[in-house]
Design an enzyme around this catalytic site. Structure first.
Site, PDB file in Angstrom:
ATOM      1  N   GLY A  60       1.553   0.299 -10.667  1.00  0.00           N
ATOM      2  CA  GLY A  60       2.116  -1.039 -10.551  1.00  0.00           C
ATOM      3  C   GLY A  60       2.295  -1.362  -9.077  1.00  0.00           C
ATOM      4  O   GLY A  60       2.425  -0.458  -8.245  1.00  0.00           O
ATOM      5  N   CYS A 109       7.671   5.362  -6.046  1.00  0.00           N
ATOM      6  CA  CYS A 109       7.277   4.032  -5.603  1.00  0.00           C
ATOM      7  C   CYS A 109       6.340   4.185  -4.408  1.00  0.00           C
ATOM      8  O   CYS A 109       6.614   4.998  -3.521  1.00  0.00           O
ATOM      9  CB  CYS A 109       8.524   3.245  -5.195  1.00  0.00           C
ATOM     10  SG  CYS A 109       8.167   1.588  -4.600  1.00  0.00           S
ATOM     11  N   LEU A 110       5.262   3.422  -4.399  1.00  0.00           N
ATOM     12  CA  LEU A 110       4.322   3.504  -3.273  1.00  0.00           C
ATOM     13  C   LEU A 110       5.009   3.195  -1.946  1.00  0.00           C
ATOM     14  O   LEU A 110       4.591   3.672  -0.903  1.00  0.00           O
ATOM     15  CB  LEU A 110       3.149   2.538  -3.480  1.00  0.00           C
ATOM     16  CG  LEU A 110       2.108   2.944  -4.540  1.00  0.00           C
ATOM     17  CD1 LEU A 110       1.138   1.801  -4.780  1.00  0.00           C
ATOM     18  CD2 LEU A 110       1.362   4.197  -4.114  1.00  0.00           C
ATOM     19  N   GLN A 151       5.292  -5.589  -1.576  1.00  0.00           N
ATOM     20  CA  GLN A 151       4.805  -4.294  -1.094  1.00  0.00           C
ATOM     21  C   GLN A 151       3.557  -4.421  -0.220  1.00  0.00           C
ATOM     22  O   GLN A 151       3.196  -3.476   0.480  1.00  0.00           O
ATOM     23  CB  GLN A 151       4.506  -3.362  -2.273  1.00  0.00           C
ATOM     24  CG  GLN A 151       5.760  -2.952  -3.033  1.00  0.00           C
ATOM     25  CD  GLN A 151       5.432  -1.988  -4.148  1.00  0.00           C
ATOM     26  OE1 GLN A 151       5.043  -2.391  -5.228  1.00  0.00           O
ATOM     27  NE2 GLN A 151       5.555  -0.694  -3.863  1.00  0.00           N
ATOM     28  N   HIS A 168      10.351  -2.193 -13.020  1.00  0.00           N
ATOM     29  CA  HIS A 168      10.301  -1.693 -11.637  1.00  0.00           C
ATOM     30  C   HIS A 168       9.680  -2.765 -10.719  1.00  0.00           C
ATOM     31  O   HIS A 168      10.181  -3.013  -9.625  1.00  0.00           O
ATOM     32  CB  HIS A 168       9.478  -0.398 -11.624  1.00  0.00           C
ATOM     33  CG  HIS A 168       9.283   0.237 -10.279  1.00  0.00           C
ATOM     34  ND1 HIS A 168       9.813   1.464  -9.941  1.00  0.00           N
ATOM     35  CD2 HIS A 168       8.594  -0.189  -9.179  1.00  0.00           C
ATOM     36  CE1 HIS A 168       9.454   1.762  -8.689  1.00  0.00           C
ATOM     37  NE2 HIS A 168       8.716   0.774  -8.212  1.00  0.00           N
ATOM     38  N   GLU A 169       8.603  -3.407 -11.194  1.00  0.00           N
ATOM     39  CA  GLU A 169       7.934  -4.433 -10.366  1.00  0.00           C
ATOM     40  C   GLU A 169       8.770  -5.709 -10.273  1.00  0.00           C
ATOM     41  O   GLU A 169       8.843  -6.328  -9.202  1.00  0.00           O
ATOM     42  CB  GLU A 169       6.530  -4.731 -10.908  1.00  0.00           C
ATOM     43  CG  GLU A 169       5.603  -3.525 -11.043  1.00  0.00           C
ATOM     44  CD  GLU A 169       5.591  -2.603  -9.837  1.00  0.00           C
ATOM     45  OE1 GLU A 169       5.768  -3.079  -8.697  1.00  0.00           O
ATOM     46  OE2 GLU A 169       5.415  -1.384 -10.029  1.00  0.00           O
ATOM     47  N   HIS A 219      11.235  -5.310  -7.652  1.00  0.00           N
ATOM     48  CA  HIS A 219      10.668  -5.539  -6.317  1.00  0.00           C
ATOM     49  C   HIS A 219      10.719  -7.016  -5.957  1.00  0.00           C
ATOM     50  O   HIS A 219      10.977  -7.379  -4.802  1.00  0.00           O
ATOM     51  CB  HIS A 219       9.203  -5.090  -6.261  1.00  0.00           C
ATOM     52  CG  HIS A 219       9.002  -3.639  -5.917  1.00  0.00           C
ATOM     53  ND1 HIS A 219       9.424  -3.079  -4.731  1.00  0.00           N
ATOM     54  CD2 HIS A 219       8.398  -2.632  -6.600  1.00  0.00           C
ATOM     55  CE1 HIS A 219       9.092  -1.794  -4.708  1.00  0.00           C
ATOM     56  NE2 HIS A 219       8.474  -1.495  -5.832  1.00  0.00           N
TER      57      HIS A 219
END
Ligand code: NI
Length: 176
Positions: A45, A92-93, A50, A134-135, A138
């Site tokens: 995701g 998380c990236l 990001q 989660h997204e 963000h």
């Protein structure tokens, strides 16, 4: 085009996004770039902040294999309802080398526009619900570490500071 991933400490990750009022060519290109970036980094995701864009756009694909046919593109996603809870380890990236158990709802109802502007309201559960939550976090400037108990956050603090200082770079360890 693969874009640079913004890491913990970058203010864009804490900024709430603007809704997308027009799905322009630019928005479509951004969604494509985000999907490409997510696959290149082994993520499941990715949210627009990001890659440095403060707009309400996220991509999700649980396949991890670049299966573009199954990539969910969420424009202006909004969580309308939730049910149950379960714990699972997230990453998380934007927060490399940090993983921790996060409590999330088990099932959610989410409304969003697809990339063609069609509105959808779907009920999803389990991992897909988790990644979407989660997204969506963000997009509100919230990171998964914000959900952790105080003590756990304190323990992670030195590592988070190192990421913010640029001492830890992005690695591919099945992040969300
Ligand atoms: Ni993330």
């Amino acid at each position: 085009m693969i874009r640079d991933i913004r890491l913990y400490g970058d203010p864009v990750l804490r900024r709430a996004v603007k809704p997308i009022s027009d799905i322009s060519e630019q928005v479509v290109r951004l969604a494509e770039d985000m999907a490409e970036t997510m696959f290149a980094r082994g993520g499941i995701g990715l949210a627009a902040p990001q890659v440095g864009e403060s707009v309400s756009l996220a991509v999700v694909d649980l396949s991890l294999r670049g299966n573009h046919g199954r990539t969910l593109i969420l424009v202006n996603p909004k969580v309308l309802g939730q049910e149950g809870e379960w714990v699972y380890e997230e990453g998380c990236l934007s927060i490399p080398e940090v993983r921790a158990d996060v409590v999330r709802p088990q099932k959610i109802v989410v409304r969003f526009l697809d990339i063609d502007g069609n509105s959808h309201e779907i009920e999803v559960e389990g991992m897909l619900a988790r990644v979407i939550l989660h997204e969506v976090d963000h997009l509100d400037g919230v990171l998964f570490v914000d959900h952790l108990p105080f003590l756990k956050r304190q323990l992670l603090k030195p590592k988070l500071l190192r990421i913010a200082k640029g001492d830890i770079s992005l690695k591919d360890d099945r992040p969300l």
